[in-house]
Design an enzyme around this catalytic site. Structure first.
Site, mmCIF file in Angstrom:
data_model
loop_
_atom_site.group_PDB
_atom_site.id
_atom_site.type_symbol
_atom_site.label_atom_id
_atom_site.label_comp_id
_atom_site.label_asym_id
_atom_site.label_seq_id
_atom_site.Cartn_x
_atom_site.Cartn_y
_atom_site.Cartn_z
ATOM 1 N N ASP A 1 0.826 -1.220 0.000
ATOM 2 C CA ASP A 1 0.000 0.000 0.000
ATOM 3 C C ASP A 1 0.858 1.267 0.000
ATOM 4 O O ASP A 1 0.387 2.347 -0.331
ATOM 5 C CB ASP A 1 -0.925 0.032 1.226
ATOM 6 C CG ASP A 1 -1.790 -1.211 1.338
ATOM 7 O OD1 ASP A 1 -1.894 -1.953 0.352
ATOM 8 O OD2 ASP A 1 -2.346 -1.449 2.432
ATOM 9 N N HIS B 1 -4.963 -11.022 -4.307
ATOM 10 C CA HIS B 1 -3.700 -11.255 -3.597
ATOM 11 C C HIS B 1 -2.513 -11.543 -4.488
ATOM 12 O O HIS B 1 -1.392 -11.601 -4.006
ATOM 13 C CB HIS B 1 -3.899 -12.360 -2.562
ATOM 14 C CG HIS B 1 -4.752 -11.892 -1.425
ATOM 15 N ND1 HIS B 1 -6.105 -11.780 -1.529
ATOM 16 C CD2 HIS B 1 -4.421 -11.454 -0.190
ATOM 17 C CE1 HIS B 1 -6.596 -11.301 -0.401
ATOM 18 N NE2 HIS B 1 -5.603 -11.104 0.427
ATOM 19 N N GLN C 1 -1.325 -9.496 -6.182
ATOM 20 C CA GLN C 1 -0.551 -8.245 -6.044
ATOM 21 C C GLN C 1 0.457 -8.320 -4.903
ATOM 22 O O GLN C 1 1.366 -7.519 -4.814
ATOM 23 C CB GLN C 1 -1.498 -7.066 -5.787
ATOM 24 C CG GLN C 1 -2.440 -6.794 -6.931
ATOM 25 C CD GLN C 1 -3.622 -5.941 -6.512
ATOM 26 O OE1 GLN C 1 -3.589 -4.722 -6.647
ATOM 27 N NE2 GLN C 1 -4.669 -6.554 -5.998
ATOM 28 N N ARG C 2 0.248 -9.257 -4.000
ATOM 29 C CA ARG C 2 1.159 -9.360 -2.845
ATOM 30 C C ARG C 2 2.264 -10.382 -3.086
ATOM 31 O O ARG C 2 3.145 -10.550 -2.239
ATOM 32 C CB ARG C 2 0.355 -9.769 -1.609
ATOM 33 C CG ARG C 2 -0.614 -8.706 -1.129
ATOM 34 C CD ARG C 2 -0.489 -8.482 0.342
ATOM 35 N NE ARG C 2 -0.730 -9.668 1.114
ATOM 36 C CZ ARG C 2 -1.724 -9.814 1.978
ATOM 37 N NH1 ARG C 2 -2.579 -8.836 2.151
ATOM 38 N NH2 ARG C 2 -1.853 -10.907 2.671
#
Ligand code: F6P
Length: 404
Positions: free
Chosen positions: A147, A298, A300-301
């Protein structure tokens, strides 16, 4: 002769690429000083396990000798290439129960640590600093989160790779969007911060980017303006569009919605039909606006950390060890102006705590930031006039005291 120190390290909160690069760097730098590093599993839960005797300090000792890969790959130092966390992570709430807190403090005591390195985001830092005050711990914080909303640092570990990941996905979606003249609405993570959506949106060629700092609420005015933008794109022979929406944008009732991207796709579809109904339908650019929604989630993580996150994680780990060597504790390592620096958690924590109390993001996108201006200059719809109407309530930069 320097005393042999005992260092604890844990990862807390949502995982992200680059956590293992920090761990590897800490272990390597500490081993060269002949210090011992204890890898605490599952954040503060690991300290409870230690207190309960479920694992011994010896079980947790990390060595810099690499990992057992069979055959000729034995000795390959793979840790910095791997996503996730070898220590596991925990994203459960604040342990307020005094018994739980007592066990966590007992676990720390049992390990006999000189210092604890916490790789975490704003939420984890708040929890650990609260415990640290009670237990008189020596803490060094290392910021991580896709973030990118930890204050005082320009980049947190994991964010840069996530921007790459989302950018690639936007690129991949472009071709199916173009083949069907579709409007692809893509929901991007970020909790309450729009950094990931804004930066990946620009790099991925988005036509519309909605972030909570500029467009906090998805109201009918925003949807109308998006439709107008789509109309002008179509008029200029771009029949498809990429619309990026950050998950922090709230619905028209001012509430967060798990699938806000789905709602936006539906609203664009509906409103474009309505708008056509009031024009001469045959001449309307908005006839048959076909929308589809994708929630990136997720993915993206995860993914192997990019070079920048490996470098950032490695430099942060080294700095954490340097600070412990000079016994400068209670610090957050940060990235500013192309360098690793440190700032006191006494300066950072009041800002984080106040933001949490007021339900605000501690490290939002600023209205006057470079990339907001870039997006606006490129003609990407970011709701700048809506943001300007609310300009007095928009986030302002905070002064940043750093150690060096
Ligand atoms: O804070 C990182 C983050 O990935 C946010 O972007 C997202 O809202 C949240 O964590 C998801 O968390 P969880 O792991 O609980 O699904």
């Amino acid at each position: 002769m320097e005393r042999r120190k005992r260092i604890g390290i844990l990862t807390s909160g949502g995982d992200c690429p680059g956590l293992n690069a920090v761990i590897r760097s800490v272990v390597k730098c500490a081993s060269r000083r002949e210090w011992d590093v204890y890898g605490i599993p599952y954040g503060t839960d690991g300290l409870i396990r230690v207190a309960q005797g479920l694992c011994s300090p010896e079980d947790l000792k990390l060595s810099d000798h690499g990992y057992d890969i069979p055959g000729l790959l034995h000795g390959l130092d793979v840790l910095q290439f791997l996503s996730g966390s070898i220590l596991g992570s925990l994203s459960r709430g604040n342990p307020q129960d005094p018994h739980v807190q007592a066990e966590i403090l007992a676990g720390y005591e049992r390990l006999g640590l000189d210092a604890l390195i916490v790789i975490g985001g704003d939420g984890s830092l708040e929890i650990i600093c609260q415990l640290a005050e009670k237990g008189n711990w020596n803490v060094i914080g290392v910021p991580k989160t896709i973030d990118n909303d930890v204050p005082f640092t320009e980049q947190s570990v994991g964010y840069n790779t996530a921007v790459d990941t989302v950018t690639k996905m936007l690129y991949d979606l472009t071709f199916t969007a173009a083949s069907h003249d579709r409007v692809m609405v893509v929901q991007v993570m970020g909790r309450d911060a729009g950094h990931l959506a804004l930066n990946a949106g620009i790099a991925g060629g988005a036509d519309v980017i909605l972030i909570p700092e500029l467009v906090p609420i998805l109201n009918s005015m925003v949807v109308d303006q998006i439709c107008q933008r789509l109309e002008s794109l179509r008029h200029n022979r771009r029949k498809f569009a990429l619309v990026v929406i950050s998950e922090g944008v709230k619905n028209q009732d001012g509430e967060k919605e798990k699938y806000i991207g789905d709602r936006l796709a539906e609203q664009i579809h509906q409103r474009s039909r309505e708008l056509c109904g009031v024009h001469d339908e045959s001449a309307c650019e908005l006839t048959q606006v076909d929308t589809r929604s994708t929630v990136l989630g997720h993915i993206q993580r995860s993914g192997t950390p990019n070079a920048f996150d490996r470098l950032l994680g490695t430099a942060f780990g080294k700095k954490a060890i340097d600070l412990i060597a000079e016994e400068t504790y209670n610090q957050l390592v940060v990235w500013r102006n192309g360098q690793v620096q440190a700032c006191s958690l006494d300066d950072v924590m009041p800002i984080i705590r106040q933001c949490h109390q007021e339900n605000r993001c501690p490290g939002p996108v600023q209205l006057d930031s470079c990339m907001v201006q870039v997006a606006e200059s490129l003609g990407i719809y970011i709701g700048i006039d809506i943001a300007n109407q609310n300009a007095s309530s928009l986030p302002r930069s905070t002064a940043v005291p750093v150690v060096d």
